[in-house]
Design a protein around this motif. Structure first.
Motif, PDB file in Angstrom:
ATOM      1  N   ILE A 212      10.293  -6.918   9.958  1.00  0.00           N
ATOM      2  CA  ILE A 212       9.998  -6.137   8.485  1.00  0.00           C
ATOM      3  C   ILE A 212       8.627  -5.648   8.901  1.00  0.00           C
ATOM      4  O   ILE A 212       8.149  -6.140   9.774  1.00  0.00           O
ATOM      5  N   THR A 213       8.549  -4.063   8.154  1.00  0.00           N
ATOM      6  CA  THR A 213       7.490  -3.708   8.741  1.00  0.00           C
ATOM      7  C   THR A 213       7.425  -3.084   7.063  1.00  0.00           C
ATOM      8  O   THR A 213       7.638  -2.788   6.458  1.00  0.00           O
ATOM      9  N   ILE A 214       5.428  -3.247   7.153  1.00  0.00           N
ATOM     10  CA  ILE A 214       5.135  -3.741   5.701  1.00  0.00           C
ATOM     11  C   ILE A 214       3.978  -2.189   6.165  1.00  0.00           C
ATOM     12  O   ILE A 214       3.256  -2.091   6.924  1.00  0.00           O
ATOM     13  N   LEU A 215       4.216  -0.924   5.615  1.00  0.00           N
ATOM     14  CA  LEU A 215       3.456  -0.230   5.678  1.00  0.00           C
ATOM     15  C   LEU A 215       2.366   0.782   4.729  1.00  0.00           C
ATOM     16  O   LEU A 215       3.027   0.575   3.562  1.00  0.00           O
ATOM     17  N   LEU A 216       1.358   1.158   4.911  1.00  0.00           N
ATOM     18  CA  LEU A 216       0.325   1.124   3.650  1.00  0.00           C
ATOM     19  C   LEU A 216       0.681   2.548   4.450  1.00  0.00           C
ATOM     20  O   LEU A 216       0.113   3.274   5.339  1.00  0.00           O
ATOM     21  N   GLN A 217       0.645   3.409   3.425  1.00  0.00           N
ATOM     22  CA  GLN A 217      -0.093   5.414   3.811  1.00  0.00           C
ATOM     23  C   GLN A 217      -0.546   5.346   3.141  1.00  0.00           C
ATOM     24  O   GLN A 217      -1.531   5.108   2.209  1.00  0.00           O
TER      25      GLN A 217
ATOM     26  N   THR B 164      14.884  12.021   4.363  1.00  0.00           N
ATOM     27  CA  THR B 164      14.388  11.946   2.718  1.00  0.00           C
ATOM     28  C   THR B 164      12.947  11.595   2.726  1.00  0.00           C
ATOM     29  O   THR B 164      12.544  10.962   3.778  1.00  0.00           O
ATOM     30  N   ASP B 165      11.940  12.308   2.260  1.00  0.00           N
ATOM     31  CA  ASP B 165      10.758  12.444   1.924  1.00  0.00           C
ATOM     32  C   ASP B 165      10.984  11.146   1.587  1.00  0.00           C
ATOM     33  O   ASP B 165      11.530  11.006   0.326  1.00  0.00           O
ATOM     34  N   VAL B 166       9.586  10.402   1.604  1.00  0.00           N
ATOM     35  CA  VAL B 166       9.111   9.179   0.780  1.00  0.00           C
ATOM     36  C   VAL B 166       7.361   9.628   0.568  1.00  0.00           C
ATOM     37  O   VAL B 166       6.351   9.558   1.070  1.00  0.00           O
ATOM     38  N   PRO B 167       6.955  10.144  -1.331  1.00  0.00           N
ATOM     39  CA  PRO B 167       6.260  10.854  -0.675  1.00  0.00           C
ATOM     40  C   PRO B 167       5.322   9.333  -1.111  1.00  0.00           C
ATOM     41  O   PRO B 167       6.223   8.221  -1.692  1.00  0.00           O
ATOM     42  N   PRO B 168       3.930   9.070  -1.023  1.00  0.00           N
ATOM     43  CA  PRO B 168       3.102   7.710  -1.333  1.00  0.00           C
ATOM     44  C   PRO B 168       3.306   7.224  -2.377  1.00  0.00           C
ATOM     45  O   PRO B 168       2.619   8.257  -3.550  1.00  0.00           O
ATOM     46  N   ILE B 169       3.094   6.439  -2.896  1.00  0.00           N
ATOM     47  CA  ILE B 169       3.330   6.201  -4.298  1.00  0.00           C
ATOM     48  C   ILE B 169       1.391   5.294  -4.143  1.00  0.00           C
ATOM     49  O   ILE B 169       1.365   4.567  -3.104  1.00  0.00           O
ATOM     50  N   PRO B 170       0.270   5.215  -5.255  1.00  0.00           N
ATOM     51  CA  PRO B 170      -0.650   5.075  -4.902  1.00  0.00           C
ATOM     52  C   PRO B 170      -0.878   3.564  -5.106  1.00  0.00           C
ATOM     53  O   PRO B 170      -0.170   2.749  -6.187  1.00  0.00           O
ATOM     54  N   GLY B 171      -0.998   2.493  -4.580  1.00  0.00           N
ATOM     55  CA  GLY B 171      -0.824   1.169  -4.453  1.00  0.00           C
ATOM     56  C   GLY B 171       0.363   0.596  -3.814  1.00  0.00           C
ATOM     57  O   GLY B 171       0.118  -0.739  -3.528  1.00  0.00           O
ATOM     58  N   ALA B 172       1.552   1.374  -3.366  1.00  0.00           N
ATOM     59  CA  ALA B 172       2.172   0.949  -3.279  1.00  0.00           C
ATOM     60  C   ALA B 172       2.265   0.335  -1.975  1.00  0.00           C
ATOM     61  O   ALA B 172       2.032   0.851  -0.794  1.00  0.00           O
ATOM     62  N   LEU B 173       3.243  -0.038  -1.376  1.00  0.00           N
ATOM     63  CA  LEU B 173       4.218   0.029   0.650  1.00  0.00           C
ATOM     64  C   LEU B 173       5.195  -0.129   0.466  1.00  0.00           C
ATOM     65  O   LEU B 173       5.937  -0.334  -0.563  1.00  0.00           O
TER      66      LEU B 173
END
Length: 317
Positions: free
Chosen positions: A256-261, A276-285
């Motif tokens: 698995i990859t855990i990505l911090l944007q 599809t775009d994946v907009p960053p959510i503050p605090g989410a991974l």
């Protein structure tokens, strides 16, 4: 470096020579930007960039909240179902309330940024293409520089954090300590972030195992959580972003990859035959299933979990 950029525009363009010239600077894409280029060198040009940035449709990547899963059986069962559905449909999902403190996430992002923006001569000391494992920290631009048909607009450092983590003195100073103004403590940020990610990884493998109808420890017991590699990508500002890409279409070759944007974003995933775009959510991974995880599921009946193959890329901005 400006003359290097001009040279790429000549009819007698020698790609291999220009790749060597770029590599030998040991300054990466950041070095080009610092030199003040106004045109993207030809080694970075996509064959048809307009095709990668054309298709858009409004769908939202599933977001899963992990709060309460360790002491609320009903909540845990609901989360297991959401993980199962997300992997079957997307191969990706976002996580909230994952247990990694926001100050650790912010410090990690700052550490990556500070590494890539530190003094050039200091940063050069870490530049290498030695993948033998003798070097604890590997910094370069494009690990497949001489093999890939297009060079990506990206610099990266890589460090293996498990099963044998490096000692603090083996890490670059920007990734070694984070100064907390609130606590007035120095944190070994890369090591601490990695400990949190390992704990989260074990949790996720438990949830995925349960989604398969297996013992919660199954994926951990077969070694899925034994290793951890941390990559710190850096995408400098680009004078002609329509001509190049930060990371091309790919599938990850891990479990698995855990990505911090960061707040800029640029991540796209392939869903229902469209990007599809994946907009960053503050605090989410962002979590995605890698090739090894999908391979490890193959002995089990597909009715349990038909994991969607996951593909993504990063657009340069």
């Amino acid at each position: 470096m400006v003359t290097f950029a001009l040279a790429l525009a000549q009819p007698d363009y020698d790609r291999k020579a220009e790749l060597r010239a770029f590599d030998e600077t040991k300054t990466g894409v950041k070095g080009l930007v610092d030199a003040g280029i106004t045109e993207v060198p030809r080694i970075f040009h996509l064959p048809s960039p307009e095709n990668l940035n054309s298709q858009q449709h409004e769908v939202t990547l599933p977001t899963i909240d992990l709060q309460g899963i360790d002491n609320n059986p009903i909540q845990r069962k609901e989360v297991v179902e959401k993980v199962k559905d997300a992997l079957e449909s997307w191969g990706f999902f976002q996580l909230e309330n994952h247990g990694i403190p926001i100050n650790i996430l912010e410090a990690m992002k700052k550490g990556v940024k500070d590494f890539h923006e530190q003094d050039t001569e200091v940063k050069k000391q870490w530049y290498t293409r030695d993948m033998s494992g003798m070097t604890r920290v590997i910094y370069n631009s494009n690990f497949d520089l001489y093999a890939a048909p297009v060079t990506n607009w990206r610099d990266t450092f890589y460090c293996t954090m498990a099963p044998n983590p490096p000692q603090p003195h083996e890490l670059p100073p920007p990734c070694r300590y984070s100064w907390s103004k609130l606590e007035w403590l120095q944190r070994e940020i890369l090591l601490e972030y990695s400990r949190h990610v390992m704990k989260l990884g074990v949790c996720l493998f438990g949830l995925i195992s349960e989604a398969l109808g297996l013992d919660p420890n199954h994926l951990v017991d077969i070694g899925c959580a034994d290793g951890l590699g941390v990559l710190g990508h850096y995408y400098p500002s680009c004078p002609q972003p329509e001509l190049t890409i930060g990371t091309p279409e790919h599938a990850d070759s891990d479990f698995i990859t855990i990505l911090l944007q960061d707040h800029i974003g640029g991540l796209k995933i392939f869903y229902r035959n469209q990007w599809t775009d994946v907009p960053p959510i503050p605090g989410a991974l962002v979590v995605n299933a890698g090739d090894l995880l999908q391979a490890s599921l193959s002995p089990h009946p597909l009715s349990l979990l038909a994991c969607q193959p996951s593909k993504s890329f990063y657009w340069s901005k």
